[in-house]
Design an enzyme around this catalytic site. Structure first.
Site, short mmCIF file in Angstrom:
data_model
loop_
_atom_site.label_atom_id
_atom_site.label_comp_id
_atom_site.label_asym_id
_atom_site.label_seq_id
_atom_site.Cartn_x
_atom_site.Cartn_y
_atom_site.Cartn_z
N ARG A 195 31.42 7.68 35.99
CA ARG A 195 30.48 7.58 37.11
C ARG A 195 29.06 7.71 36.58
NH1 ARG A 195 26.98 9.59 40.18
NH2 ARG A 195 26.84 11.43 38.82
N GLU B 1 28.79 15.87 32.44
CA GLU B 1 27.83 14.88 32.93
C GLU B 1 28.53 13.60 33.38
OE1 GLU B 1 24.13 13.48 34.01
OE2 GLU B 1 24.59 15.47 33.23
N ASP B 2 28.25 13.18 34.61
CA ASP B 2 28.69 11.89 35.14
C ASP B 2 30.20 11.69 35.08
OD1 ASP B 2 26.17 11.33 35.92
OD2 ASP B 2 25.78 9.76 34.47
N ASN C 38 20.31 7.60 42.25
CA ASN C 38 19.83 6.92 41.05
C ASN C 38 20.76 5.76 40.72
OD1 ASN C 38 17.52 8.42 40.14
ND2 ASN C 38 18.89 10.11 39.62
N LYS D 66 20.00 12.80 28.00
CA LYS D 66 19.91 14.15 28.57
C LYS D 66 19.49 15.16 27.51
CE LYS D 66 21.13 15.62 32.79
NZ LYS D 66 21.19 14.88 34.05
N ASP E 168 25.43 17.26 37.54
CA ASP E 168 25.45 16.43 38.74
C ASP E 168 25.68 17.29 39.99
OD1 ASP E 168 25.37 13.87 37.24
OD2 ASP E 168 27.32 14.57 36.54
N TYR F 22 15.21 8.19 29.91
CA TYR F 22 16.27 8.59 30.83
C TYR F 22 16.17 7.74 32.09
CZ TYR F 22 20.00 11.50 32.54
OH TYR F 22 21.21 11.93 32.99
#
EC number: 1.1.1.38
Length: 565
Positions: free
Chosen positions: A157, A246-247, A418, A175, A270, A104
């Site tokens: 993203r 996610e993202d 990150n 994940k 997030d 990850y």
């Protein structure tokens, strides 16, 4: 003993020969016994020696060490995952602290950027907009029938790297690997999904090897309708699934969460996961300093959905400690690229409006212009906590950190962006600039810092401390929704696991090697809160403990018995 007996029952399967060896969830490789080789037509397809999983893991680890860069190590581990999942997780179990940054963050970011170049084998579902009329069929095509956890992204993203198109699939895969290795959720129950809605990244669009839909991203009503078609199809296929967003880009992340959080069991890691782990870390850090969170003054660099999500959780905790809503919000200062969010700024997003500072309260501030910078805020608000979620490297400058330290004996500094290349400040610099006084937690992993003959552990404020336990708690309790109370329970449980807060020494957060036990504790408190809030059936503590252990998968080979189609 009963649970152990359940895990050792034979597994009856219909596959044999090369087909069985190509099935990652069932393949044992050289560990198939003589009886299994005979019954499943495997003689001649494997070397003579029958090995244990420990011997296989030792060989795999030696091979892993032969790779000199992290990207190659990531590819190697992914190859094991795609051929023998039990061995993959046994290897992670033995080396989780070493391998988590490989499977990850931060290494997964590079894997996402080069997804089409390093692609070997399909995993998960690619739901593309050109095939929107066939989403139900695509979900039926999933190789896993009893899916309990889905992680879905649209790739817009990815970490701090922006739009990666279908390359974002690396994030759900990574994940879910942590859901299993940290939270014990069987890989047979997990499904990574990418919604391919195009990409606005010219590097991807112009790459002849890009494997996604070569089209600009769909937006607006067209995008919303496509996502809704996916959600409704998931509800039909797996009505009790836990769905993690996610993202997704800021413009979509919060609206999607608000739209679906009361319709399907879902959360956005997030926004909510980052908030939960950050809040848990702050509660622990405050306790270690002999204070409560309500005593802190918090400044954020980054006022997007993640930053505002953390801020709202901090407000909720401060209120639980006795502050009014107004008092709590007065202690939170949100700074973005345009400066401090105030009630005079135009065009703020809905979730930002409740976190602005009143201009009247800033009248005595010593500032030179209408745009109030981060340095201005540090000088005037005198924060005790500084949190970075900007995605921009180096913005916590020496001047800012030293200014903070002037008025705060033990500043808490959390550069959370990150991957590592986007971190607001490096831990060794923060420690140096504060003469070893700062308590530092980061979003990406960093080695301990040595300063003046003393070693300072750097806590990784990793969402993996939170989301696996939430997932396990939801599955064990059968929760129908993920509530704010369940997330708060996860934060407080994490704080209770802090060695620094509990013992006055050691790291702020538990060791990664202890994360499975942390996940069990979080799962229980999340499940109990789900029962209290009426989204799960009430059971006894003993029944809940048993459900958690029953659902905690371990990477061990089962005995196989042959059945027919």
């Amino acid at each position: 003993m009963e649970l152990e007996h359940e895990s050792k029952r034979p597994l009856y399967i219909p596959y044999s020969g090369p087909i069985l060896l190509e099935f990652p969830l069932l393949n044992k490789g050289s560990a198939f016994t003589e009886e299994e080789r005979r019954n499943f037509n495997l003689h001649g397809l494997l070397p003579e020696a029958v090995e244990t999983i420990e011997e296989q893991a030792e060989r795999a680890y030696r091979q892993y060490l032969d790779f000199k860069n992290d990207a190659d190590k990531h590819i190697y581990l992914r190859n094991i995952q795609d051929t023998n999942e039990t061995l993959f997780y046994r290897l992670l179990d033995a080396h989780l602290n070493e391998m988590m940054p490989i499977i990850y963050t931060p290494t997964v970011g590079e894997a996402c950027e080069h997804f089409s170049d390093i692609y070997r084998r399909a995993r998960g579902l690619f739901i593309s907009h050109p095939n929107k009329a066939h989403i139900d069929d695509m979900l039926q095509n999933a190789t896993k029938q009893n899916v309990k956890v889905i992680v879905v992204t649209d790739g817009e993203r990815i970490l701090g790297l922006g739009d990666q198109g279908i390359g974002g699939m690396g994030i759900p895969i990574g994940k879910l690997s942590l859901y299993t290795s940290c939270g014990g959720i069987s890989p047979a129950y997990t499904l990574p999904v990418v919604l391919d809605v195009g990409t606005n990244n010219p590097q991807r669009l112009n790459d002849p090897l890009y494997m996604g839909w070569r089209h600009p991203r769909i937006t607006g009503k067209e995008y919303d309708e496509f996502v809704d078609e996916f959600i409704q199809a998931v509800k039909r296929r797996w009505p009790n699934v836990l769905l993690q967003f996610e993202d997704f880009a800021q413009k979509n992340a919060m609206p999607l969460l608000n739209r679906y959080r009361h319709e399907i069991c879902c959360f956005n890691d997030d926004i909510q996961g980052t908030a939960a782990v950050t809040l848990g870390s702050l509660i622990a850090a405050s306790r270690a300093a002999g204070r409560q969170l309500k005593d802190q003054t918090v400044t954020f660099l980054g006022a997007g959905s993640a930053g505002c999500g953390i801020a709202e959780q901090i407000v909720a905790q401060m209120k639980s400690e006795g502050l009014s809503d107004e008092q709590a919000r007065a202690r939170i200062f949100m700074v973005d690229r345009f400066g401090l969010l105030t009630d005079k700024l135009p065009n703020l997003l809905d979730f930002q409006n409740k976190l602005v500072q009143k201009s009247s309260s800033l009248a005595k501030w010593d500032v030179n212009n209408d745009s109030i910078s981060l340095l201005d805020v540090v000088r005037n608000a005198k924060p005790t906590v500084l949190i970075g979620v900007s995605g921009q490297a180096g913005l916590f400058t020496e001047e800012i950190i030293r200014e903070m330290h002037k008025h705060c004996e033990r500043p808490i500094v959390m550069p959370l962006s990150n991957p590592t290349s986007r971190v607001e400040a490096r831990p060794e610099d923060i420690i140096n600039w504060t003469d070893g006084a700062a308590l530092v937690a980061t979003g990406s992993p960093f080695n301990p810092v040595k300063y003046k003959d003393q070693e300072y552990p750097i806590a990784q404020c990793n969402n993996a401390y939170i989301f696996p336990g939430i997932g396990l708690g939801v599955i064990a309790s059968g929760a129908k929704l993920v509530t704010d109370g369940m997330l708060m329970a996860a934060s407080r449980t994490l704080a209770n696991c802090s060695p620094l807060a509990q013992e006055g020494q050691g790291p702020l957060l538990p060791l990664i090697d202890d994360i499975q036990e942390v996940s069990r504790k979080i799962a229980k408190q999340v499940a109990k809160e789900a029962q209290i809030q009426g989204v799960a059936t009430v059971t006894s503590d003993g029944a809940l403990d048993e459900a958690i252990e029953r659902n905690f998968w371990k990477p061990e080979y089962r005995v196989y018995k042959r059945t027919s189609f």
